[in-house]
Each structure stands twice: as C-alpha cells, then as structure tokens.
Design a protein around this motif. Sequence first.
Motif, short mmCIF file in Angstrom:
data_model
loop_
_atom_site.label_atom_id
_atom_site.label_comp_id
_atom_site.label_asym_id
_atom_site.label_seq_id
_atom_site.Cartn_x
_atom_site.Cartn_y
_atom_site.Cartn_z
N ILE A 79 -6.58 2.08 -12.31
CA ILE A 79 -6.35 2.48 -13.70
C ILE A 79 -6.75 1.34 -14.65
O ILE A 79 -6.65 0.17 -14.31
N GLU B 229 0.85 -1.19 0.00
CA GLU B 229 0.00 0.00 0.00
C GLU B 229 0.89 1.24 0.00
O GLU B 229 1.88 1.29 0.72
N LEU C 45 -0.64 -2.45 -7.36
CA LEU C 45 -0.67 -1.00 -7.50
C LEU C 45 -1.69 -0.56 -8.56
O LEU C 45 -2.40 0.43 -8.38
N LYS D 11 0.32 5.33 -17.25
CA LYS D 11 -0.84 5.67 -16.42
C LYS D 11 -0.55 5.43 -14.94
O LYS D 11 -0.98 6.21 -14.08
N LEU D 12 0.20 4.36 -14.65
CA LEU D 12 0.54 4.06 -13.26
C LEU D 12 1.45 5.15 -12.69
O LEU D 12 1.29 5.59 -11.55
N ALA E 279 -5.08 -0.96 -7.00
CA ALA E 279 -5.32 0.05 -5.96
C ALA E 279 -5.64 1.41 -6.56
O ALA E 279 -6.46 2.17 -6.03
N THR E 280 -4.98 1.75 -7.66
CA THR E 280 -5.20 3.05 -8.29
C THR E 280 -6.40 3.02 -9.24
O THR E 280 -6.88 4.07 -9.68
N THR F 163 0.87 5.57 0.33
CA THR F 163 0.11 6.76 0.73
C THR F 163 1.03 7.98 0.65
O THR F 163 2.19 7.86 0.24
N ALA G 154 -0.57 8.22 -11.94
CA ALA G 154 -1.45 8.00 -10.79
C ALA G 154 -0.66 8.04 -9.48
O ALA G 154 -1.09 8.67 -8.50
N LEU G 155 0.49 7.38 -9.46
CA LEU G 155 1.26 7.27 -8.22
C LEU G 155 1.98 8.56 -7.86
O LEU G 155 2.29 8.79 -6.68
N LYS H 140 0.59 11.23 -7.77
CA LYS H 140 -0.42 11.95 -6.99
C LYS H 140 -0.68 11.28 -5.65
O LYS H 140 -1.38 11.84 -4.80
N VAL H 141 -0.15 10.06 -5.48
CA VAL H 141 -0.38 9.31 -4.25
C VAL H 141 0.75 9.51 -3.25
O VAL H 141 0.54 9.89 -2.09
#
Length: 452
Positions: free
Chosen positions: A367, A122, A361, A424-425, A364-365, A124, A428-429, A431-432
């Motif tokens: 995508i 996970e 991942l 895309k991953l 979780a996102t 964050t 997305a990540l 921003k995580v």
Amino acid sequence: MKISFENADKINGLLTLTVEEADYKDKVEKTLKDYRKKANIPGFRPGQAPMGLINRQMGTSVKMDEINKLVGEHIYKYVQDNKIKMLGEPLPSEKQQAQDLEKPAPYTFVFDIAVAPEFKIELTDKDKVDFYEIKVDDKLIDEQVDIFASRSGSYEKVEEYQDNDMLKGDLHELNADGSTKEGGITVEGAVLMPNYIKVEKEKKRFNGAKPGDVITFNPKKAYPESDIEISSLLKIKKEEAADVTADFSYQITEITRFMKAPIDQTLFDNIYGKDVVKSVEEFRKKIADGMTEQLKSNSDYKFLLDLRAYCEKKVGKLKFPDALLKRVMLQNNKDKGAEFVDKNFDASIKELEWHLIKEQLVAATGIKVEDADVRAAAKLQARIEFSRYGMSNVPEEYLDNYAAEMLKKREAVDGFVDRAVDYKLTEALKKVVKLNVKKVSLDEFNKMMEEK
C-alpha cells in the motif's frame, strides 16, 4: 574517510568514522576565502586581509563546522547504503575520546546506534482474526430517531407545570409574616427549573402550577448546599447568598416545555435535505444505512486493535537496546528529565514494536499513501465532527473546505497520514487473513471496547 560498524549483539551498534585532512580541506579553504572577500577588518581594505589572519580568527571554527556536517552526512549515507534499521538518532559514544581540532588530522568519532531487532511477520489466509459486525437493529434506529427529534425540538408555552418544564416569573423577598419586604431582593423574569431543586419538599410546591400562580418557597432550603445556585437565581454575589435565609414569593408569568420535533417531512428535510426522504420507512432506512457505514469504521478500528494483538503475539517479545533507547528518549525530552523517560519507556517500546510490525505489513501489502488519501482521512474526520452535532447532510464543498483548514496545521497532517495508513492497511489485511465474523449489538461492542 574510513567508516567501520560493529554490531555484535545485533541491536547495539557502534559506528566509527575517521576523518582525514583531505576530506574537509578544500571546503574549509573555500569557506575561508569567501569569508575574506566579505570581511571588514580594521587596518585592512575590505577583502584584503591576509589569509593567515583570517585562518587564525576563523580556521578552527570553520573546520569544526565542516567536519560536523561531513560526519553527519556520512553517518546517514552509511546507514542508508548498508540498510541499517536505525532507531532514533545516533548518539556520541561513551567510548569517544576528546579530539583536538587544533592538531592535525586524523580525527576519530564514535557513535552509538540503536538498531531495530530482526524479525519477520507474515500473514496469510491461515491466520484467523475476529471481526465484529455491529447490528443496526430497531432499538438503535429508535434511539437515533429520538436524537434527531430532540435536536430539532423547541420550547413551547404550556398551561400547567410538569417535570423538566422551565418557569419564568418574578421573585420577591418576604418578611417573616409573609409580606413583601421593602427594599428586599427582587428579580423580574427569573428563570427557574424546579426539577433541579435538591429538596423534594420544596420541589413539590411547584406541582401543577399555572401561569399567574404565586408560589412561596425558601431558596436556602431548596438548595441547602449550593450558594452558587442561590446567587445565580437571585442575581447576587456568592458571598451574599450565604446570608439569605428568607422565604420568597415567585409569581409565574410563563411555563415552557421542551417538545421534540414531530417525525414528519419537516424533520426529514432538516436532516437529509429537501425531499430526499419522504416517509417514516425511508427515514428509518436512511438512518440504518448511515449508521451501518458509521459503525463499519468502529468495526474496522476494533479489527486493527485485535490484529495488532495477534501480530504481537505471533512475533513474540522483541529485544531492544533499552539502555541506548533511554538515552535517545532523554535526548528528545531534555525538558522533562529522566523521571519522564522511566515512566513512559515501556509504553514507548510497545508503540515502537507495533510501528516496526506495521512497517513490514505495509511493505508486504504494497500500500502507498497519496495526498488524496490524506485529504480523504481529513474529510472523514470533518464528517464525524459535523455528525456529532446532528449535521448529517453537510454539502461536500463544506466538508472539503473544513478538511483543507485542518490540513493547514502541520501537526495535524502527520496524524492524518497515520490514519490514512491505518485505513488502507485495514482494508488490505481484511482480504489477507481469514475473518472470524461475529455479529454483536452496539451495547455489546461498547462493553468490549471498555474492557480494552
């Protein structure tokens, strides 16, 4: 059909299937009846051969085919229904006992199944990952301006030789007394670049030379260790070049020098299209904008590498069913053998580990990769390939067509799907996790990548 699954150590699975006659009987009978209708057996009218004869000839073979199909379907259904994370293909177990299909059912089949290790990853905003932002400074822009000017440059005639100029002239083999040798080697319009002459003394003979000058030099002394260059210059075979020791006269007929294109409107139009850029300042800004976008993909790629290392460290060392996976790998590389498996197994496990992490991942996102994403990945690759040749103003239609051609190759599609997932991953990540942004020069960035 009875199915049981043992997985005591969580990674080495044993799947046992017991096939009863009722599981396959109807399908076997139907297949044999269909065969009878088409069979042309001597002594019987077409489609009229006795079922007993058909059964004796084809029964065991048809039964084997139906059982194999049945077992395969039930394995994958059981794996899917029970959410078993199977790695590779199921393999016949060493515990499998011989099954005589001539005898009545039941038949028992046992398969070894490699199961992915259980873990949870996970991310964050408490997870901090470096992100290297490459600075587009004046030095980088100057270098790109120089590249554009060089690519658009041309050879022009000049009146006096300088380093890197290209000469054109007539070569004549000489006698020992310096006279032209009758029947000797002659080359008209011979092209020569003195800068590539290996021996400094011979190279200096051309300093300050002008069209019409006659230079006497010795090819063997100029290129003492390269019969290939001598044979190319004199238009003779390499074997013959070894025996050439005479001096040659070289009468220069033309001197040309490569001139970079001037930084003007013509260059701007050639690079970016008619009147898109109208000044040196706009030209440099356009270059900076393009390089910023291009270098962003470099930064993203480095981020994904660093994120991978961060996740692998966070997950820790995973335990895999090595012995079973080696069997799977050998099964998929029969032509390369056990030595190939031993040599590449560790690297394969490393990639498998990242694949499993990335799967979590992606889930979780949330995508998803659509056809449009795959086409975009192919189009980006097309843009990169054109830019390598200085073509930065390629029409969108050309890029679309080039990408479409690449996507016609089945082996290329999988690669573009993977790239689309990575793109895309990455977005997305970013921003995580918390990005630890570091500004670096391109030289510093490239040095980091070399150290990887």
